[in-house]
Enzyme design. Structure first.
Site, PDB file in Angstrom:
ATOM      1  N   GLY A  36       0.719  -1.167  -0.209  1.00 17.29           N
ATOM      2  CA  GLY A  36       0.400   0.177   0.052  1.00 17.29           C
ATOM      3  C   GLY A  36       0.847   1.451  -0.129  1.00 17.29           C
ATOM      4  N   PRO A  37      -0.067   1.893  -0.505  1.00 18.19           N
ATOM      5  CA  PRO A  37       0.796   4.042   0.217  1.00 18.19           C
ATOM      6  C   PRO A  37       1.894   4.209   1.128  1.00 18.19           C
ATOM      7  CG  PRO A  37      -1.279   3.534  -0.774  1.00 18.19           C
ATOM      8  CD  PRO A  37      -1.273   2.581  -0.032  1.00 18.19           C
ATOM      9  N   GLY A  76       2.163   5.558   4.903  1.00 12.22           N
ATOM     10  CA  GLY A  76       1.461   5.911   5.765  1.00 12.22           C
ATOM     11  C   GLY A  76       0.252   5.522   6.129  1.00 12.22           C
ATOM     12  N   GLY A  98      -0.720   2.457   6.946  1.00 12.83           N
ATOM     13  CA  GLY A  98      -0.990   1.731   8.353  1.00 12.83           C
ATOM     14  C   GLY A  98       0.013   0.611   8.812  1.00 12.83           C
ATOM     15  N   LYS A  99       1.048  -0.033   7.395  1.00 13.14           N
ATOM     16  CA  LYS A  99       1.346  -1.236   7.609  1.00 13.14           C
ATOM     17  C   LYS A  99       2.109  -2.118   9.031  1.00 13.14           C
ATOM     18  CE  LYS A  99       3.803  -0.459   3.061  1.00 13.14           C
ATOM     19  NZ  LYS A  99       3.212   1.345   3.508  1.00 13.14           N
ATOM     20  N   THR A 100       3.385  -0.476   9.152  1.00  9.51           N
ATOM     21  CA  THR A 100       3.942  -1.058  10.167  1.00  9.51           C
ATOM     22  C   THR A 100       3.207  -1.930  11.346  1.00  9.51           C
ATOM     23  OG1 THR A 100       5.594   0.133   9.113  1.00  9.51           O
ATOM     24  CG2 THR A 100       5.887  -0.663  11.692  1.00  9.51           C
ATOM     25  N   HIS A 159      -9.474  34.801  -9.601  1.00 10.89           N
ATOM     26  CA  HIS A 159      -8.874  33.635  -9.552  1.00 10.89           C
ATOM     27  C   HIS A 159      -9.582  32.385  -9.314  1.00 10.89           C
ATOM     28  CE1 HIS A 159      -5.553  30.382 -11.200  1.00 10.89           C
ATOM     29  NE2 HIS A 159      -5.914  29.909 -10.106  1.00 10.89           N
ATOM     30  N   GLU A 160      -9.878  32.469  -7.528  1.00  6.43           N
ATOM     31  CA  GLU A 160     -10.114  30.761  -6.653  1.00  6.43           C
ATOM     32  C   GLU A 160     -11.182  31.725  -7.223  1.00  6.43           C
ATOM     33  OE1 GLU A 160      -8.412  28.929  -5.269  1.00  6.43           O
ATOM     34  OE2 GLU A 160      -6.646  30.061  -6.235  1.00  6.43           O
ATOM     35  N   HIS A 167     -12.548  29.156 -10.040  1.00  4.87           N
ATOM     36  CA  HIS A 167     -12.543  27.778 -10.082  1.00  4.87           C
ATOM     37  C   HIS A 167     -14.440  27.957  -8.881  1.00  4.87           C
ATOM     38  CE1 HIS A 167      -8.524  27.117 -10.722  1.00  4.87           C
ATOM     39  NE2 HIS A 167      -8.511  27.492 -10.074  1.00  4.87           N
TER      40      HIS A 167
END
Length: 630
Positions: A221-222, A224, A226-228, A442-443, A446
């Site tokens: 998995g990516p 962060g 939680g594998k460990t 600009h914002e 969006h």
């Protein structure tokens, strides 16, 4: 205790050898040079001349070597000389008597001569052979051939934990302090690992039916996610020893060292079975072997030893190997076959429900105000990992302390989301009024394009406060529910939303700024994926034109087509982006007055909520406000 005493004895032997070598070196090289600087060499004839002139005051003769040391003058004017006795000179004694000099002779015993000979000639050899024997014994033990490795002490150990030692950290299962209740948002992964826990706790149930536990499980998995943490939770639930080591710790400069560490690791595991071995970042040592010239003998020997150990140990003793990686595509096929890593357990980014559960889990360690809406925060954080969410709760707690509060509020958590995603507010950056106006338009561009789309991602916040990430502002959208499938029309709407900022600048000010750089990059990436990977191009249809690189590390795609087709791909990507840009311009022209109204309101307040934005956008004022001509 016996092992410690043995270490101390070996350390003492080493120190004695070093001290003796230092003494011999001083005696052989330093002392003679010092003495030679004070005693002058002279010939025997000159010595006899000074005796006849009655200049010699004292003479010492070494009968074993024939060395003569004599002194002339007295007091501060005395000088010491050295010469060698001329053989069969019977007149020397009479000459010395006639000159009035005092003289003496040293006659060493035969035993003293023999001892001196031994010390000078044999002791260095004894020291060399003794040191070589001790070092050879030390290396054998370190390589696992003769018991456990030991250190000489005093900083003379070879490597951390000894040469050839695995260096794995052993923790008792109950001492990890982590169980499955400490892991949230990974229900499927926990279910897959619960069977391993059951085997470690009750192996007899599986042995009775003839089943065996998986030898290994690969957590993929990516970063962060939680594998460990899951691996530690397995050890905590099963209450068995937990050996943790990183794949990079196996990689050594000298060939054979890594393989020795693998042997030592599994040897320790067999002694403590049932237990768990956890190898983090296994791709460091488990990469695919290459038949070409660019090979790494040390890494391949380490991998071969790992394969042999995993295939050879008796699984009924309860040794389970867990490994974690975010690069499964780079692992060797022999490592992934059944019998080694039998299970591949995905540990993906949490979904909407998982994110909410993770936030609540970490919020349990922090004093929170009542009524905090974790579901709303979860909707604002799509794509966040468990580590990101934990960091958000911690940042919220830190902000509450800075603000002088004793409990974390909803505002603290929402501000921490912005901090983790976009960075801290940048106090040193002060925009001019014109730049502030450009960023506001600009914002707002969006936000308006996003609001009129039917992609069901409403605007939750708009801000023009500069951030440490380099963003001068941002518009945040929050999905109403979790989305697993995306249509071609929804992708085109996303491209249009990303083009909304640049379209607003062109529509109002008639020029372009660098503020749309990140928007252009994202829009192009989406359009290219539509063409090369998703089969959403009218020109190419359902044709894969590229291969995706490691998706867990944010890798893009690599074209696998001819140069001519690659040019056509670029043209198709350009067409999709231009279509999105045209849609954005059309939408903003139709909502020009609202664009002015909201942008001026945003310029004044700097940050507005999605509710404020939608109220202004949907409000029917009954008249068109007066604004300067664009």
């Amino acid at each position: 205790m016996e092992m410690d005493n043995k270490k101390k004895r070996q350390s003492m032997i080493l120190y004695l050898i070093i001290a003796a070598a230092a003494v011999i070196a001083l005696r052989t090289f330093l002392f003679p040079s010092i003495m030679n600087g004070q005693i002058q060499e002279t010939s025997y004839s000159e010595f006899l001349g000074m005796v006849d002139k009655k200049e010699v005051k004292q003479v010492k003769l070494d009968t074993s070597t024939g060395d003569i040391t004599f002194t002339t003058g007295s007091g501060m004017d005395s000088k010491e000389f050295h010469t060698t006795l001329w053989p069969n000179d019977d007149s020397l004694v009479k000459r010395l008597q006639d000159s009035g000099a005092t003289f003496s002779a040293q006659i060493p015993s035969q035993s003293a001569n023999m001892l001196l000979y031994l010390l000078i000639n044999l002791l260095p050899l004894i020291m060399i052979f003794g040191g070589a024997w001790l070092l050879n014994r030390r290396l054998k033990k370190a390589m696992g051939e003769d018991g456990p490795s030991m250190n000489f002490g005093g900083g003379f150990g070879l490597g951390a934990g000894g040469l050839g030692r695995s260096g794995a950290k052993e923790v008792k299962g109950e001492e990890t302090g982590i169980t499955f209740s400490d892991v949230a948002g990974q229900d499927e992964a926990k279910e897959s690992l619960e069977e391993i826990v059951s085997f470690l706790e009750h192996p007899e149930k599986y042995a009775a039916i003839g089943a065996r536990c998986p030898r290994g499980a690969l957590l993929v998995g990516p970063p962060g996610t939680g594998k460990t943490l899951l691996a530690k939770a397995v050890a905590g639930e099963a209450k068995v020893p937990f050996f943790s080591i990183s794949g990079s710790e196996f990689v050594e400069m000298f060939v054979g060292r890594g393989a020795a560490k693998v042997r030592d690791l599994f040897k320790q595991a067999k002694e403590k079975a049932p237990c768990i071995i956890f190898i983090d970042e296994i791709d460091t040592v488990g990469k695919k072997r290459d038949a070409g010239l660019n090979t790494n003998d040390e890494r391949e020997q380490t991998l071969n030893q790992l394969l042999a150990e995993m295939d050879g140990f008796d699984n009924h003793k309860g040794i389970v190997v867990l490994a974690a990686t975010n690069r499964p595509d780079s692992l060797d096929a022999a490592l992934l076959r059944p019998g080694r890593f039998d299970r591949r357990i995905p540990v993906e980014l949490p979904d909407l429900t998982g994110r909410e559960a993770i936030l609540k889990l970490h919020a349990g360690d922090v004093k929170m105000e009542g009524g905090v809406d974790f579901a709303a925060v979860a909707r604002q954080t799509p794509g966040a990992s468990g580590a990101d969410l934990a960091n958000m709760i911690n940042e919220a707690a830190l902000r509450a302390v800075r603000m002088g509060r004793t409990r974390v509020t909803q505002t603290d958590i929402e501000e921490s989301v912005d901090t983790v995603i976009a960075g801290e507010k940048k106090k040193s950056t002060v925009l001019s009024e014109h730049e502030k106006e450009v960023v506001a338009y600009h914002e707002t561009g969006h936000a308006i394009v996003a609001a009129v789309q039917d992609g069901k991602a409403p605007v939750s916040k708009i801000t023009i406060v500069p951030r440490t990430s380099g963003a001068l502002g941002f518009t945040m959208q929050a999905e109403e529910d979790e989305r697993y499938l995306t249509t071609r029309e929804e992708y085109k709407q996303r491209i249009a939303v990303l083009c909304g900022g640049r379209a607003a600048e062109e529509l109002i000010f008639g020029h372009m700024t660098s503020g749309a750089a990140n928007d252009i990059e994202k829009a192009t990436k989406i359009a290219r994926a539509m063409v090369t990977q998703l089969g959403m191009s009218e020109r190419f249809g359902m044709m894969a034109l590229g291969e995706s690189r490691n998706r867990y590390l944010g890798g893009g795609s690599e074209l696998t087509c001819s140069e001519g087709t690659a040019r056509d791909v670029d043209e198709e990507v350009k067409t999709l982006v231009e279509e999105g840009h045209s849609t954005a311009l059309k939408t903003l022209r139709e909502n020009r007055f609202k664009l002015h109204e909201i942008a001026h309101y945003l310029q004044k307040k700097e940050t507005i909520t999605g509710e404020e934005f939608m109220n202004i956008l949907n409000r029917d004022d009954g008249f068109a406000p007066r604004y300067p001509q664009e």
